[in-house]
Write a protein that holds these residues in place. Structure first.
Motif, mmCIF file in Angstrom:
data_model
loop_
_atom_site.group_PDB
_atom_site.id
_atom_site.type_symbol
_atom_site.label_atom_id
_atom_site.label_comp_id
_atom_site.label_asym_id
_atom_site.label_seq_id
_atom_site.Cartn_x
_atom_site.Cartn_y
_atom_site.Cartn_z
ATOM 1 N N GLY A 485 0.789 -1.226 0.000
ATOM 2 C CA GLY A 485 0.000 0.000 0.000
ATOM 3 C C GLY A 485 0.815 1.266 0.000
ATOM 4 N N ASP A 486 2.132 1.166 0.263
ATOM 5 C CA ASP A 486 2.986 2.355 0.208
ATOM 6 C C ASP A 486 3.066 2.881 -1.223
ATOM 7 O OD1 ASP A 486 3.535 2.331 2.880
ATOM 8 O OD2 ASP A 486 5.528 1.417 2.701
ATOM 9 N N ILE A 487 3.301 4.194 -1.333
ATOM 10 C CA ILE A 487 3.513 4.812 -2.644
ATOM 11 C C ILE A 487 5.015 4.850 -2.912
ATOM 12 C CG2 ILE A 487 3.122 6.827 -4.090
ATOM 13 C CD1 ILE A 487 0.582 5.402 -3.241
ATOM 14 N N LEU A 488 5.427 4.240 -4.007
ATOM 15 C CA LEU A 488 6.835 4.176 -4.368
ATOM 16 C C LEU A 488 7.139 5.180 -5.471
ATOM 17 C CD1 LEU A 488 7.290 0.287 -4.546
ATOM 18 C CD2 LEU A 488 7.480 1.779 -2.544
ATOM 19 N N GLY A 489 8.199 5.925 -5.309
ATOM 20 C CA GLY A 489 8.654 6.828 -6.360
ATOM 21 C C GLY A 489 9.876 6.241 -7.042
ATOM 22 N N LEU A 490 9.727 5.836 -8.296
ATOM 23 C CA LEU A 490 10.817 5.224 -9.050
ATOM 24 C C LEU A 490 11.413 6.252 -9.998
ATOM 25 C CD1 LEU A 490 8.468 2.886 -8.583
ATOM 26 C CD2 LEU A 490 10.038 1.537 -9.968
ATOM 27 N N ILE A 491 12.716 6.459 -9.896
ATOM 28 C CA ILE A 491 13.423 7.378 -10.788
ATOM 29 C C ILE A 491 14.352 6.557 -11.671
ATOM 30 C CG2 ILE A 491 15.012 9.323 -10.945
ATOM 31 C CD1 ILE A 491 14.014 10.274 -8.232
ATOM 32 N N ASP A 492 14.183 6.662 -12.965
ATOM 33 C CA ASP A 492 14.955 5.859 -13.934
ATOM 34 C C ASP A 492 14.872 4.376 -13.618
ATOM 35 O OD1 ASP A 492 15.679 8.110 -15.333
ATOM 36 O OD2 ASP A 492 17.557 8.386 -14.241
ATOM 37 N N GLY A 493 13.717 3.928 -13.150
ATOM 38 C CA GLY A 493 13.469 2.510 -12.935
ATOM 39 C C GLY A 493 13.802 1.985 -11.561
ATOM 40 N N ASP A 494 14.445 2.787 -10.705
ATOM 41 C CA ASP A 494 14.818 2.339 -9.361
ATOM 42 C C ASP A 494 14.000 3.073 -8.309
ATOM 43 O OD1 ASP A 494 16.845 0.607 -10.285
ATOM 44 O OD2 ASP A 494 18.239 2.304 -10.470
ATOM 45 N N VAL A 495 13.629 2.359 -7.235
ATOM 46 C CA VAL A 495 12.864 2.981 -6.159
ATOM 47 C C VAL A 495 13.762 3.970 -5.416
ATOM 48 C CG1 VAL A 495 11.613 2.596 -4.019
ATOM 49 C CG2 VAL A 495 11.385 0.959 -5.887
ATOM 50 N N ALA A 496 13.347 5.238 -5.406
ATOM 51 C CA ALA A 496 14.132 6.296 -4.760
ATOM 52 C C ALA A 496 13.413 6.893 -3.560
ATOM 53 C CB ALA A 496 14.447 7.400 -5.771
ATOM 54 N N VAL A 497 12.075 6.771 -3.540
ATOM 55 C CA VAL A 497 11.281 7.397 -2.481
ATOM 56 C C VAL A 497 10.179 6.442 -2.067
ATOM 57 C CG1 VAL A 497 9.798 9.351 -1.853
ATOM 58 C CG2 VAL A 497 11.734 9.703 -3.420
ATOM 59 N N ILE A 498 9.936 6.352 -0.753
ATOM 60 C CA ILE A 498 8.796 5.601 -0.234
ATOM 61 C C ILE A 498 7.931 6.575 0.541
ATOM 62 C CG2 ILE A 498 8.041 3.716 1.271
ATOM 63 C CD1 ILE A 498 10.735 2.379 0.804
ATOM 64 N N GLY A 499 6.666 6.695 0.145
ATOM 65 C CA GLY A 499 5.775 7.651 0.788
ATOM 66 C C GLY A 499 4.435 7.057 1.142
ATOM 67 N N ALA A 500 3.589 7.905 1.730
ATOM 68 C CA ALA A 500 2.277 7.447 2.180
ATOM 69 C C ALA A 500 1.160 7.857 1.242
ATOM 70 C CB ALA A 500 1.986 7.974 3.591
ATOM 71 N N GLU A 501 1.368 8.917 0.458
ATOM 72 C CA GLU A 501 0.323 9.340 -0.477
ATOM 73 C C GLU A 501 0.940 9.968 -1.720
ATOM 74 O OE1 GLU A 501 -0.875 12.688 -0.996
ATOM 75 O OE2 GLU A 501 0.671 13.633 0.226
ATOM 76 N N VAL A 502 0.130 10.053 -2.771
ATOM 77 C CA VAL A 502 0.638 10.388 -4.099
ATOM 78 C C VAL A 502 1.276 11.767 -4.162
ATOM 79 C CG1 VAL A 502 -0.035 10.833 -6.497
ATOM 80 C CG2 VAL A 502 -0.922 8.818 -5.311
ATOM 81 N N ALA A 503 0.572 12.809 -3.700
ATOM 82 C CA ALA A 503 1.053 14.180 -3.875
ATOM 83 C C ALA A 503 2.380 14.413 -3.169
ATOM 84 C CB ALA A 503 0.005 15.163 -3.376
ATOM 85 N N ALA A 504 2.503 13.985 -1.918
ATOM 86 C CA ALA A 504 3.732 14.212 -1.159
ATOM 87 C C ALA A 504 4.894 13.442 -1.775
ATOM 88 C CB ALA A 504 3.527 13.807 0.299
ATOM 89 N N THR A 505 4.642 12.197 -2.169
ATOM 90 C CA THR A 505 5.707 11.399 -2.787
ATOM 91 C C THR A 505 6.145 12.029 -4.103
ATOM 92 O OG1 THR A 505 4.722 9.404 -1.823
ATOM 93 C CG2 THR A 505 6.351 9.088 -3.556
ATOM 94 N N ALA A 506 5.193 12.520 -4.884
ATOM 95 C CA ALA A 506 5.519 13.152 -6.164
ATOM 96 C C ALA A 506 6.351 14.408 -5.963
ATOM 97 C CB ALA A 506 4.239 13.481 -6.925
#
Length: 567
Positions: A485-506
């Motif tokens: 359920g975590d929101i993952l932010g992938l940069i160039d294919g690798d997970v760089a950020v783990i967040g709780a919701e879309v806007a903050a992670t973005a």
């Protein structure tokens, strides 16, 4: 030589799909050449091949998921994947019926693959295919499938006896199709779809027995067809099907099709449909009034719809009323001297073919003049679909944008195939949709091909990409441990950020990407992401990076909630 199976297990199913694909690849052109019913558009062999290619790819995906395990996949997983792959990749009238045949077999083989189950599977498949066709006609693939099932009846406990009997029954029925369907008799050919099914059953024989069945003249024996309008019969190719000089069917005059009359409807409409059973029953009734050659196959909420109509819009609207149609393909037919043929304009000099993750971007790229192919979540396109998209572009030169690193080899194979057909193809190795958008933005068809490809490649390479994804389970990532359920932010294919919701992670992803510089941010929103998120992200970029512009697109139904590009 592989160990021969006592029952049709997952390994045998895999081998069957591979052998069937090889067989249809060998016979595709000859099957295309004898395609005179229900529309003489010369693509039955190609449609069967592309349908089986999708089925085989789905089975390979199941095996790939078990690579680290000590055992092969369960038979049920293999046959269900085969059926599902055929369903989502079905092409044309013949491919749609083949998908239903495989689905009918899978429903039984999932419970067992011995001789008794295979007999029942063949019977269930033939019945399911007939039920899927609005107005079954004898002398077609339906007749061949029924004959195969009837020939397989008996008490012999050996699997090889069942598959061999089914194959021989299908061949005998195929030879009689010109006597059952007048259009085939006048053309001096057997049914193209039926011949394709014989090839698929022949591959099943080889998968089970280890030996390819002997091909003789039986499939086309019983008569020496008279030439029509001056055509000359020059022999029997593989399978015993007569063709005229030049490889075409022995037919030059008008062809009367029981469905649709001599001219026939103007359009072929095909789409996948997410809908409930009761909605599909109403859809069948409506489409039956609108046109002919109606085949609706599937179940469990996913259906494949095929129909020939004069009002393509009405056929699509009927699907919208029933559920959610997608992968919509509309082909225009034109009547010329009594023949139904596809409209062929002079090829364009250059075209761009783009794979996109959602219908929103498909519309955007189409407006920009590109030919698009939608890759639905969990349904990457096969090489045959990419080749088909290149053909639809109908150009001498094509720039192919796969927009997915996982499609690199598939796209390369499609480009190579298109080159053998005389099309000059350049593959720009875009790894994300935002890179494809950047490449398409600098495309100029009036400049030299090489110069255009270099400019598009440079634009794609200068675009860093990211996407947000929802974690499906707890796992280790480069950014730490994530929970389901975590929101993952992938940069160039690798997970760089783990967040709780879309806007903050973005926001965090954008800040990391823009720390290295940039002039333009591209945001592609999934269908469930509200506009307020895009507004907030635009404001965030504006406040922190004054010289950076932001553009926002709606991606529609796509895997990722948000795609991000920075140029």
């Amino acid at each position: 030589m592989p160990q021969l199976p006592d029952d049709l297990d997952a390994v045998a199913v895999r081998r069957w799909c591979s052998l069937a694909l090889e067989a249809l690849g060998r016979e595709r052109a000859e099957i295309d050449a004898i395609n005179v019913y229900p529309i003489a558009d010369g693509d039955t062999g190609t449609n069967l091949y592309l349908t089986l290619e999708s089925a085989a790819a789905a089975v390979e995906a199941v095996f790939a998921a078990h690579e680290t395990g000590a055992t092969a996949p369960a038979t049920a997983d293999a046959v269900r994947a085969m059926a599902h792959g055929a369903l989502i990749g079905a092409r044309g009238n013949s491919g749609t019926i083949l998908a239903q045949l495989l689905r009918g077999m899978a429903g039984v083989l999932a419970d067992g693959g011995d001789a008794a189950h295979l007999r029942l599977a063949l019977a269930r498949a033939a019945a399911a295919a007939r039920q899927a066709v609005a107005h079954p006609v004898e002398g077609t693939v339906l007749t061949v499938a029924t004959a195969a099932a009837e020939a397989a009846r008996g008490e012999d406990p050996q699997l090889r006896a069942v598959v061999s009997a089914a194959y021989e029954g299908a061949r005998a029925a195929l030879a009689k199709t010109p006597e059952q369907l007048a259009v085939l008799g006048r053309a001096g050919v057997v049914d193209a779809g039926g011949r394709g099914l014989v090839a698929v059953l022949g591959a099943l024989v080889e998968a089970v027995t280890g030996q390819a069945p002997v091909r003789g003249p039986r499939a086309g024996a019983g008569r020496a067809p008279a030439p029509v309008d001056g055509g000359s019969v020059v022999g029997l190719p593989v399978g015993g099907v007569p063709v005229a000089e030049g490889g075409g069917p022995v037919a030059e005059g008008p062809l009367d099709c029981p469905e649709g009359g001599g001219g026939g409807p103007a359009f072929e409409v095909i789409y996948l449909l997410e809908a409930r059973d009761e909605q599909v029953d109403r859809l069948r009734a409506r489409l039956d009034v609108l046109g002919d050659s109606l085949v609706v196959v599937g179940g469990d909420g996913l259906w494949h719809v095929h129909v020939h109509v004069d009002d393509a819009g009405a056929a699509v609207e009927a699907g919208v009323e029933a559920g959610r149609p997608y992968r919509i393909r509309i082909t225009h037919f034109a009547t010329e001297s009594g023949h139904d043929v596809r409209v062929q304009a002079e090829p364009a000099q250059r075209a761009v073919v783009v794979v996109v993750p959602g219908d929103g971007l498909a519309g955007l790229c189409t407006e920009a003049g590109a030919t698009t192919l939608i890759a639905r979540p969990g349904e990457p396109p096969a090489s045959g679909e990419l080749v088909d998209a290149i053909r639809r572009a109908h150009a001498r030169e094509v720039v192919l944008l796969p927009n997915d690193a996982a499609l690199r080899h598939t796209a390369a194979a499609a480009a190579e195939q298109a080159r053998t057909e005389g099309v000059r193809v350049a593959l720009v190795p875009t790894r994300a949709a935002v890179q494809g958008i950047a490449a398409l933005a600098v495309h100029e068809p009036d400049r030299g091909f090489d110069e255009d490809v270099v400019a598009m490649t440079a634009a794609a390479g200068a675009t860093r990409y990211a996407e947000l994804a929802v974690a499906e389970r707890q796992s280790w990532t480069m950014a730490g441990v994530c929970q389901a359920g975590d929101i993952l932010g992938l940069i160039d294919g690798d997970v760089a950020v783990i967040g709780a919701e879309v806007a903050a992670t973005a926001r965090t992803v954008l800040d990391r990407m823009l720390a290295a510089g940039g002039e333009l941010v591209t945001l592609v929103l999934g269908e469930d992401v509200p506009d307020a998120v895009a507004d907030a992200l635009e404001e965030h970029v504006r406040e922190g990076h004054l010289a950076v512009d932001t553009v926002v697109y709606r991606g529609g139904h796509q895997r990722a909630p948000l795609l991000i590009g920075v140029e």
